[in-house]
Scaffold this active site. Structure first.
Site, PDB file in Angstrom:
ATOM      1  N   ILE A  37     -10.147 -23.718   6.114  1.00 39.28           N
ATOM      2  CA  ILE A  37     -11.382 -24.072   6.494  1.00 39.28           C
ATOM      3  C   ILE A  37     -11.604 -24.763   5.012  1.00 39.28           C
ATOM      4  O   ILE A  37     -11.739 -25.934   5.611  1.00 39.28           O
ATOM      5  CB  ILE A  37     -12.006 -23.379   6.333  1.00 39.28           C
ATOM      6  CG1 ILE A  37     -12.036 -22.035   7.828  1.00 39.28           C
ATOM      7  CG2 ILE A  37     -13.852 -23.940   6.979  1.00 39.28           C
ATOM      8  CD1 ILE A  37     -12.875 -21.273   7.894  1.00 39.28           C
ATOM      9  N   LEU A  61      -4.881 -19.849  -5.354  1.00 40.72           N
ATOM     10  CA  LEU A  61      -3.830 -20.085  -4.767  1.00 40.72           C
ATOM     11  C   LEU A  61      -3.796 -18.059  -4.461  1.00 40.72           C
ATOM     12  O   LEU A  61      -2.678 -18.309  -3.910  1.00 40.72           O
ATOM     13  CB  LEU A  61      -3.039 -20.429  -5.181  1.00 40.72           C
ATOM     14  CG  LEU A  61      -3.875 -21.745  -5.514  1.00 40.72           C
ATOM     15  CD1 LEU A  61      -2.175 -22.481  -6.341  1.00 40.72           C
ATOM     16  CD2 LEU A  61      -3.810 -22.682  -4.685  1.00 40.72           C
ATOM     17  N   ASN A  88      -4.444 -16.842  -1.766  1.00 39.94           N
ATOM     18  CA  ASN A  88      -4.278 -17.249   0.033  1.00 39.94           C
ATOM     19  C   ASN A  88      -4.694 -18.768   0.065  1.00 39.94           C
ATOM     20  O   ASN A  88      -3.344 -18.971   0.991  1.00 39.94           O
ATOM     21  CB  ASN A  88      -5.418 -17.017   1.085  1.00 39.94           C
ATOM     22  CG  ASN A  88      -5.152 -15.266   1.119  1.00 39.94           C
ATOM     23  OD1 ASN A  88      -3.988 -14.784   1.759  1.00 39.94           O
ATOM     24  ND2 ASN A  88      -6.032 -14.241   0.790  1.00 39.94           N
ATOM     25  N   ASP A 124      -9.583 -16.914 -10.837  1.00 39.63           N
ATOM     26  CA  ASP A 124     -10.363 -16.064  -9.678  1.00 39.63           C
ATOM     27  C   ASP A 124     -12.182 -16.543  -9.942  1.00 39.63           C
ATOM     28  O   ASP A 124     -12.471 -16.238 -11.230  1.00 39.63           O
ATOM     29  CB  ASP A 124     -10.224 -14.563  -9.912  1.00 39.63           C
ATOM     30  CG  ASP A 124     -10.925 -13.856  -9.128  1.00 39.63           C
ATOM     31  OD1 ASP A 124      -9.535 -13.282  -8.240  1.00 39.63           O
ATOM     32  OD2 ASP A 124     -11.133 -13.349  -9.021  1.00 39.63           O
ATOM     33  N   SER A 173     -19.648 -15.808   8.501  1.00 38.16           N
ATOM     34  CA  SER A 173     -18.719 -15.491   9.878  1.00 38.16           C
ATOM     35  C   SER A 173     -19.904 -14.539  10.789  1.00 38.16           C
ATOM     36  O   SER A 173     -20.244 -14.253  11.080  1.00 38.16           O
ATOM     37  CB  SER A 173     -17.955 -14.918   9.189  1.00 38.16           C
ATOM     38  OG  SER A 173     -17.082 -13.691  10.809  1.00 38.16           O
ATOM     39  N   TYR A 205     -15.400  -6.188   6.129  1.00 37.60           N
ATOM     40  CA  TYR A 205     -15.149  -7.659   5.822  1.00 37.60           C
ATOM     41  C   TYR A 205     -17.018  -8.298   6.477  1.00 37.60           C
ATOM     42  O   TYR A 205     -17.474  -8.433   5.444  1.00 37.60           O
ATOM     43  CB  TYR A 205     -14.245  -8.358   6.577  1.00 37.60           C
ATOM     44  CG  TYR A 205     -14.131  -9.821   6.859  1.00 37.60           C
ATOM     45  CD1 TYR A 205     -13.924 -10.258   6.056  1.00 37.60           C
ATOM     46  CD2 TYR A 205     -14.738  -9.585   8.246  1.00 37.60           C
ATOM     47  CE1 TYR A 205     -14.834 -12.403   6.458  1.00 37.60           C
ATOM     48  CE2 TYR A 205     -14.082 -11.236   8.968  1.00 37.60           C
ATOM     49  CZ  TYR A 205     -14.680 -12.513   7.204  1.00 37.60           C
ATOM     50  OH  TYR A 205     -14.843 -13.660   7.656  1.00 37.60           O
ATOM     51  N   LYS A 222     -20.346  -9.607   4.529  1.00 38.54           N
ATOM     52  CA  LYS A 222     -20.834 -10.788   5.194  1.00 38.54           C
ATOM     53  C   LYS A 222     -22.110 -10.884   4.684  1.00 38.54           C
ATOM     54  O   LYS A 222     -22.588 -11.772   4.199  1.00 38.54           O
ATOM     55  CB  LYS A 222     -20.263 -11.339   5.576  1.00 38.54           C
ATOM     56  CG  LYS A 222     -18.516 -12.307   5.495  1.00 38.54           C
ATOM     57  CD  LYS A 222     -18.332 -13.274   4.932  1.00 38.54           C
ATOM     58  CE  LYS A 222     -17.013 -13.833   5.038  1.00 38.54           C
ATOM     59  NZ  LYS A 222     -17.195 -15.292   3.444  1.00 38.54           N
ATOM     60  N   PHE A 242     -17.749 -19.416  13.716  1.00 43.89           N
ATOM     61  CA  PHE A 242     -17.232 -18.623  15.506  1.00 43.89           C
ATOM     62  C   PHE A 242     -16.012 -18.199  15.087  1.00 43.89           C
ATOM     63  O   PHE A 242     -15.403 -17.880  14.082  1.00 43.89           O
ATOM     64  CB  PHE A 242     -17.964 -18.800  16.235  1.00 43.89           C
ATOM     65  CG  PHE A 242     -19.664 -18.350  16.950  1.00 43.89           C
ATOM     66  CD1 PHE A 242     -20.602 -18.392  16.152  1.00 43.89           C
ATOM     67  CD2 PHE A 242     -19.373 -17.749  18.112  1.00 43.89           C
ATOM     68  CE1 PHE A 242     -21.581 -18.093  16.395  1.00 43.89           C
ATOM     69  CE2 PHE A 242     -20.392 -16.791  17.884  1.00 43.89           C
ATOM     70  CZ  PHE A 242     -21.656 -17.299  17.225  1.00 43.89           C
ATOM     71  N   LEU A 276      -5.344 -15.210  17.640  1.00 41.99           N
ATOM     72  CA  LEU A 276      -4.416 -15.964  18.583  1.00 41.99           C
ATOM     73  C   LEU A 276      -3.880 -16.889  18.386  1.00 41.99           C
ATOM     74  O   LEU A 276      -2.577 -17.470  18.761  1.00 41.99           O
ATOM     75  CB  LEU A 276      -6.075 -15.757  20.064  1.00 41.99           C
ATOM     76  CG  LEU A 276      -5.718 -16.144  20.997  1.00 41.99           C
ATOM     77  CD1 LEU A 276      -4.447 -15.732  21.737  1.00 41.99           C
ATOM     78  CD2 LEU A 276      -6.847 -16.687  22.397  1.00 41.99           C
ATOM     79  N   GLY A 333     -11.571  -2.227  18.212  1.00 41.55           N
ATOM     80  CA  GLY A 333     -12.643  -2.485  17.527  1.00 41.55           C
ATOM     81  C   GLY A 333     -12.709  -4.086  17.658  1.00 41.55           C
ATOM     82  O   GLY A 333     -13.896  -5.158  17.552  1.00 41.55           O
TER      83      GLY A 333
HETATM   84  C1  UD1 Z   1     -11.098 -12.430  14.171  1.00 46.20           C
HETATM   85  C2  UD1 Z   1     -11.944 -11.659  12.828  1.00 46.20           C
HETATM   86  C3  UD1 Z   1     -12.776 -11.708  12.573  1.00 46.20           C
HETATM   87  C4  UD1 Z   1     -12.978 -13.492  11.892  1.00 46.20           C
HETATM   88  C5  UD1 Z   1     -12.322 -14.773  13.061  1.00 46.20           C
HETATM   89  C6  UD1 Z   1     -11.841 -15.913  13.091  1.00 46.20           C
HETATM   90  C7  UD1 Z   1     -11.403  -9.391  14.764  1.00 46.20           C
HETATM   91  C8  UD1 Z   1     -11.689  -8.559  14.729  1.00 46.20           C
HETATM   92  N1  UD1 Z   1     -12.063  -9.917  13.945  1.00 46.20           N
HETATM   93  O1  UD1 Z   1     -11.360 -12.586  15.400  1.00 46.20           O
HETATM   94  O2  UD1 Z   1     -13.339 -11.176  11.913  1.00 46.20           O
HETATM   95  O3  UD1 Z   1     -14.179 -14.478  11.943  1.00 46.20           O
HETATM   96  O4  UD1 Z   1     -11.067 -13.735  13.843  1.00 46.20           O
HETATM   97  O5  UD1 Z   1     -11.308 -16.276  13.074  1.00 46.20           O
HETATM   98  O6  UD1 Z   1      -9.878  -9.257  13.865  1.00 46.20           O
HETATM   99  N2  UD1 Z   1      -5.762 -12.101  21.219  1.00 46.20           N
HETATM  100  C9  UD1 Z   1      -4.789 -11.232  21.855  1.00 46.20           C
HETATM  101  N3  UD1 Z   1      -3.329 -11.632  21.676  1.00 46.20           N
HETATM  102  C10 UD1 Z   1      -3.286 -11.944  20.180  1.00 46.20           C
HETATM  103  C11 UD1 Z   1      -4.612 -12.485  19.062  1.00 46.20           C
HETATM  104  C12 UD1 Z   1      -5.589 -12.704  19.695  1.00 46.20           C
HETATM  105  O7  UD1 Z   1      -4.963 -11.231  22.668  1.00 46.20           O
HETATM  106  O8  UD1 Z   1      -1.527 -11.317  19.521  1.00 46.20           O
HETATM  107  C13 UD1 Z   1      -6.793 -12.414  21.515  1.00 46.20           C
HETATM  108  C14 UD1 Z   1      -8.150 -11.267  21.211  1.00 46.20           C
HETATM  109  O9  UD1 Z   1      -7.695  -9.602  21.907  1.00 46.20           O
HETATM  110  C15 UD1 Z   1      -9.849 -12.240  21.533  1.00 46.20           C
HETATM  111  C16 UD1 Z   1      -9.293 -13.540  21.053  1.00 46.20           C
HETATM  112  O10 UD1 Z   1      -7.633 -13.138  21.553  1.00 46.20           O
HETATM  113  O11 UD1 Z   1     -10.100 -11.642  22.532  1.00 46.20           O
HETATM  114  C17 UD1 Z   1      -9.699 -14.013  19.626  1.00 46.20           C
HETATM  115  O12 UD1 Z   1      -8.785 -13.264  18.886  1.00 46.20           O
HETATM  116  P1  UD1 Z   1      -8.561 -13.446  17.515  1.00 46.20           P
HETATM  117  O13 UD1 Z   1      -8.245 -15.200  16.967  1.00 46.20           O
HETATM  118  O14 UD1 Z   1      -7.640 -12.408  16.413  1.00 46.20           O
HETATM  119  O15 UD1 Z   1     -10.411 -13.354  16.746  1.00 46.20           O
HETATM  120  P2  UD1 Z   1     -11.803 -12.246  16.957  1.00 46.20           P
HETATM  121  O16 UD1 Z   1     -11.012 -11.066  17.323  1.00 46.20           O
HETATM  122  O17 UD1 Z   1     -12.553 -13.086  17.743  1.00 46.20           O
END
Ligand code: UD1
Length: 357
Positions: free
Chosen positions: A19, A40, A42, A65, A131, A155, A159, A184, A206, A300
């Site tokens: 970001i 650096l 991450n 740092d 966040s 985490y 925040k 978000f 995801l 979670g």
């Molecule tokens: C996560 C973090 C959140 C952070 C955000 C940044 C958690 C619990 N929360 O949110 O603190 O601010 O990322 O973007 O990890 N999913 C799949 N398969 C995958 C990966 C994800 O189905 O391999 C689904 C998850 O179940 C969820 C959606 O995709 O429904 C989004 O997941 P993800 O991208 O990990 O984000 P968050 O969990 O919302």
């Protein structure tokens, strides 16, 4: 108000990260001069070279740092900053449960050191990257900013605690101007495909996972749960384009230049998308089909949440302009051009390399 608030030089902590690098591009586009502080750990030095490719401006890098008080004091002596964007911090949700103290150290003590150095230097305009995770899993969507803190992991609690600390600071001294941006789900990449997100190791989130399946470096995506009470049974999130988030930082900086006090504000689109919707959009963007396995719910995980995005529009004059398809097209362009992320890539900057102090 402190006239330095109008100075164009802005400190961006975490500016070599996902970001932060996009925020630097948006800042330069708006006429500011970012100076990046990044360990650096991450972030990636190549991101700074790429910022130079995109904008023609190579931000200076101060590699240190965020908890290093002596380095911060020196930095604020060397530059007269008009304000600070504070994005440096740890953010891996899995890791935070196993190693909470590192999260409290970096996120809490790091912010404390930064704010002390700012106060000593008389720089009191701050935009903090928070966040939506501060709301926890049970908030009712669309989530307004006055929903209570209910983070479900260390985490998220760091925040919320930093926000609380900043609110106490502002309460004690009305010379401070602070905005806390509650992101978000930031995804996508700059439209050039030169900067983007490339997590170390196996992605947790995801969009990077989906991108790696599409490019062929992972065999399939596991959908974590199809039995949620949502339209198609999969989890729903408010995905927001990282360039919209970056532009939100510029809007917040302008806001803190004008207004004292503290503003907690959501950065989201106000619209949720399910995992299956994201997959379809990504398939359209990439022209590739994504192999999907259905797995159990991820512990979670919340079923569904999205932002009430009205305060950002009212107070910052900001709203997300890019939709899900654009997020996927831009993620895919970045992935195609950088199948291994920045690593192994030669610096491509036409300009001078950023100076490492
Ligand atoms: C996560 C973090 C959140 C952070 C955000 C940044 C958690 C619990 N929360 O949110 O603190 O601010 O990322 O973007 O990890 N999913 C799949 N398969 C995958 C990966 C994800 O189905 O391999 C689904 C998850 O179940 C969820 C959606 O995709 O429904 C989004 O997941 P993800 O991208 O990990 O984000 P968050 O969990 O919302």
């Amino acid at each position: 108000m402190d006239p330095d608030v109008h100075s164009r030089k802005i400190l961006v902590t975490g500016g070599a990260g996902f970001i932060g690098s996009h925020a630097c591009v948006a800042l330069i586009g708006a006429g500011y001069l970012p100076v990046v502080l990044d360990s650096l750990a991450n972030g990636n030095i190549h991101a700074l070279h790429r910022i130079a490719d995109i904008t023609g401006v190579a931000p200076d890098l101060v590699r240190c740092d965020i908890r290093d008080a002596a380095a911060l004091a020196e930095l604020f002596k060397a530059h007269r900053f008009g304000g600070v964007l504070h994005l440096a911090g740890l953010k891996a949700v899995g890791e935070t449960v196993a190693d909470p103290l590192s999260y409290y150290e970096v996120n809490m003590a790091g912010t404390l050191a930064l704010v002390r150095a700012m106060g000593n230097a008389g720089v009191r305009a701050l935009v903090f990257s928070s966040s939506a995770t501060v709301y926890g899993a049970n908030a009712r969507s669309p989530i307004p900013e006055d929903a209570p803190y209910a983070a479900v992991n260390p985490y998220g609690r760091t925040k919320a605690m930093v926000e609380t600390m900043l609110a106490d600071l502002v309460q004690s001294d009305d010379r401070w101007h602070v905005a806390c941006l509650r992101f978000f789900n930031p995804v996508g990449a700059h439209e050039s495909g030169l900067i983007g997100e490339h997590p170390h190791g196996r992605p947790n989130n995801l969009m990077p996972y989906l991108s790696q399946v599409a490019i062929g470096s992972r065999s399939h995506l596991v959908v974590h749960g199809t039995d949620y009470a949502t339209a198609d049974g999969t989890g729903v999130r408010d995905y927001v384009h990282v360039m919209d988030v970056a532009e939100g930082h510029v809007a917040a900086l302008r806001h803190v230049a004008r207004e004292p006090g503290i503003l907690m504000v959501n950065l989201g689109t106000g619209r949720g998308a399910s995992v299956l919707e994201v997959i379809s959009s990504f398939e359209r963007a990439s022209g590739r089909s994504i192999a999907v396995h259905v797995g159990p719910r991820r512990p979670g995980d919340a079923p569904a949440y999205w932002a009430d995005a009205s305060l950002a529009e009212a107070r910052l004059g900001w709203r997300a302009r890019r939709g899900l398809d654009e997020m996927c097209v831009d993620s895919w362009r970045w992935q195609m051009r950088n199948p291994w992320g920045f690593d192994g890539s030669a610096p491509t900057a036409r300009n001078a390399e950023p100076s490492a102090h």
